[in-house]
Design an enzyme around this catalytic site. Structure first.
Site, mmCIF file in Angstrom:
data_model
loop_
_atom_site.group_PDB
_atom_site.id
_atom_site.type_symbol
_atom_site.label_atom_id
_atom_site.label_comp_id
_atom_site.label_asym_id
_atom_site.label_seq_id
_atom_site.Cartn_x
_atom_site.Cartn_y
_atom_site.Cartn_z
ATOM 1 N N GLU A 330 -77.473 32.646 68.910
ATOM 2 C CA GLU A 330 -78.587 31.818 69.395
ATOM 3 C C GLU A 330 -78.331 31.292 70.799
ATOM 4 O O GLU A 330 -79.269 31.022 71.544
ATOM 5 C CB GLU A 330 -78.828 30.630 68.446
ATOM 6 N N HIS A 351 -62.913 49.552 54.507
ATOM 7 C CA HIS A 351 -63.329 50.617 53.594
ATOM 8 C C HIS A 351 -64.843 50.829 53.632
ATOM 9 O O HIS A 351 -65.397 51.514 52.777
ATOM 10 C CB HIS A 351 -62.851 50.300 52.177
ATOM 11 N N LYS A 465 -91.978 32.069 62.997
ATOM 12 C CA LYS A 465 -92.616 30.915 62.353
ATOM 13 C C LYS A 465 -94.119 30.901 62.616
ATOM 14 O O LYS A 465 -94.909 30.652 61.717
ATOM 15 C CB LYS A 465 -91.999 29.603 62.876
HETATM 16 O O1 PA5 Z 1 -79.412 25.771 65.829
HETATM 17 C C1 PA5 Z 1 -80.545 25.444 65.590
HETATM 18 O O2 PA5 Z 1 -81.144 24.634 66.309
HETATM 19 C C2 PA5 Z 1 -81.291 25.994 64.386
HETATM 20 O O3 PA5 Z 1 -80.527 26.901 63.679
HETATM 21 C C3 PA5 Z 1 -81.659 24.865 63.446
HETATM 22 O O4 PA5 Z 1 -80.497 24.192 63.034
HETATM 23 C C4 PA5 Z 1 -82.435 25.370 62.244
HETATM 24 O O5 PA5 Z 1 -83.573 26.062 62.654
HETATM 25 C C5 PA5 Z 1 -82.831 24.220 61.341
HETATM 26 O O6 PA5 Z 1 -83.578 23.282 62.039
HETATM 27 P P1 PA5 Z 1 -83.801 21.824 61.510
HETATM 28 O O7 PA5 Z 1 -82.469 21.158 61.443
HETATM 29 O O8 PA5 Z 1 -84.714 21.186 62.495
HETATM 30 O O9 PA5 Z 1 -84.412 21.943 60.129
#
Ligand code: PA5
Length: 480
Positions: A330, A351, A465
């Protein structure tokens, strides 16, 4: 030994100009080893990054030429002058002494451990991977076996939309005393919101509204979002995810600390490991393993590597690999750039993925994470029939075999054209895991700034989303 690791290599790779480097290597090695004897305080905790197995693809000159770039990226990160600098709160999360919030976490954990057979942690992405990673690394993938009140089982929910998973969880909770932590920074993420609704109702049916209130803990933004509003209205105990800490950098906030304390992990030891890391890895030179890892992975990327496999010989490491995957994926995967992060568990995956790694597309490199063996070692015994032909290993420990498998694999992969970085972490304990979290977060921040991307946003995550909400008929998404 980090610089020793930079320069040591048993045999030169085909395109390596080994001779020219050796003189420089030797004197630099002596300089570093001497400095270590003078600066034991700094080197004591260090995770050692061994880059001696990348020289078939890179040269020392390539690495040293990056010095200014790495130094600039490090300064940009810690001085907060880069893109995304409103999300740098994680840099200062580690503390030596418990804060008031940490003391509240410890007392909530004590209460949960006393009154619950099961603790369900609701969250997705950065709101669940960190605690799950640390629990499985420290306590093994089968950590729930034999647990109950006093040391509750820990399950994770709200990290997907599988009905099978939900049915299984419901079954597991039947006749069990349980509590829940709802973790969501935004407080609006669909997967954890659905799990929250269901589990909260289960608790209210079982214990009544007042009883359920004692068993629900919300970890969210200090003021914004639906979860904050719900928690305030319902009177649930809450803990704060600071606004300047993004999800994937939040493991040292209550996001990680509450579940880990419930699991019986010493969270102050972890925090101290993170403070060690904060102090140790601020070195501004190639002695710093953060620099070595960040620089080498960027160099390999520029040389055509598209994929990094993050791996270990510990089955408990799998979820830690998942946490790393999110952190780097990310943070770096944007603007058409970034190494694709993959995790693997050896020897099991030798394996399955082994063939691909050895002889498939040459666009990969590996980062191998090693830990010292545990105190209790298993020794292979003798069998007088020796039908399996294993008596040649009689008296050897399983760890000895593991070490040879590791060395043999590295040599084979390097010969096959796959560079291998090794992270030698030393003893595996609560403190080390805190150090490792902070170390990798720093590596990621520096590496992403070298790559010239914002390490702290994730605009791409919103696309699925929007489509999903449109298909679900969520108000406001009709015309997306
Ligand atoms: O790193 C990030 O920002 C995302 O992976 C969020 O943690 C994830 O989408 C969950 O979001 P939230 O904590 O707002 O529910």
């Amino acid at each position: 030994m980090s610089l020793l690791y930079i320069f040591r290599r048993k045999k030169p790779a085909p395109n390596e100009n080994y001779g020219k480097k050796s003189f420089t290597c030797v004197w630099l090695w002596f300089a570093v080893e001497y400095s270590r004897t003078l600066r034991k305080d700094v080197f004591h905790y260090m995770i050692k990054v061994d880059i001696s197995n990348v020289w078939g693809q890179l040269t020392l000159g390539d690495l040293l030429a990056m010095e200014k770039e790495v130094a600039d990226a490090h300064t940009t990160l810690v001085d907060g002058t880069g893109e995304g600098n409103d999300f740098l709160g994680w840099l200062n999360l580690p503390v030596r002494e418990p804060t008031e919030e940490i003391k509240r976490i410890q007392s909530a954990a004590k209460k949960i451990r006393e009154n619950s057979d099961v603790f369900v942690v609701i969250g997705i992405g950065g709101s669940y991977l960190g605690p799950r990673a640390a629990i499985e690394l420290l306590q093994g993938p089968n950590h729930n076996i034999g647990k109950g009140k006093g040391n509750p089982q820990i399950f994770f929910a709200g990290n997907g939309l599988s009905t099978r998973h939900w049915n299984e969880l419901q079954g597991l909770l039947e006749d069990k005393d349980f509590s829940i932590a709802i973790i969501s920074k935004s407080g609006t993420t669909t997967e954890p919101a659905i799990a929250t609704r269901a589990l909260r109702w289960m608790l209210e049916r079982k214990y009544g509204t007042a009883g359920a209130k004692e068993r629900i803990f919300a970890i969210t933004d200090p003021c914004k979002g639906a979860l904050r509003q719900m928690a305030t209205e319902e009177g649930w105990e809450t803990f704060v995810i600071p606004q300047n800490v993004g999800g994937r950098y939040s493991v040292l906030t209550p996001v990680g600390l509450l579940p880990l304390a419930v699991a019986g992990i010493d969270i102050m030891e972890m925090m101290n490991g993170a403070v060690d890391a904060k102090e140790t890895y601020n070195l501004r030179s190639f002695e710093n393993p953060v620099w070595q890892y960040a620089a080498v992975r960027n160099l390999l990327y520029r040389n055509g590597k598209a994929m990094e496999i993050f791996e270990s010989y510990e089955p408990g490491f799998k979820m830690f690999g998942g946490w790393w995957q999110q952190l780097f994926g990310e943070s770096e995967g944007k603007d058409g750039k970034g190494l694709f992060p993959v995790t693997a568990e050896f020897t099991a995956d030798l394996h399955s993925l082994g063939q691909m790694i050895q002889q498939g597309q040459r666009n990969i490199f590996e980062t191998m994470v090693r830990f010292d063996p545990p105190a209790a070692l298993y020794t292979i015994g003798s069998d007088w029939k020796n039908l399996d032909g294993l008596n040649y290993l009689e008296g050897k420990t399983l760890d000895f075999v593991d070490e040879k498998a590791y060395l043999g694999t590295v040599a084979a992969h390097v010969d096959g054209g796959v560079p291998v970085i090794t992270m030698d972490c030393g003893e595996l304990n609560d403190r080390k895991v805190g150090e490792l979290f902070y170390f990798l977060e720093l590596c990621c921040g520096v590496s992403a700034y070298i790559l010239d991307v914002n390490p702290f946003n994730q605009p791409g995550v919103e696309f699925y989303k929007r489509n999903m909400f449109k298909l679900l008929g969520k108000p406001g998404y009709e015309n997306q």
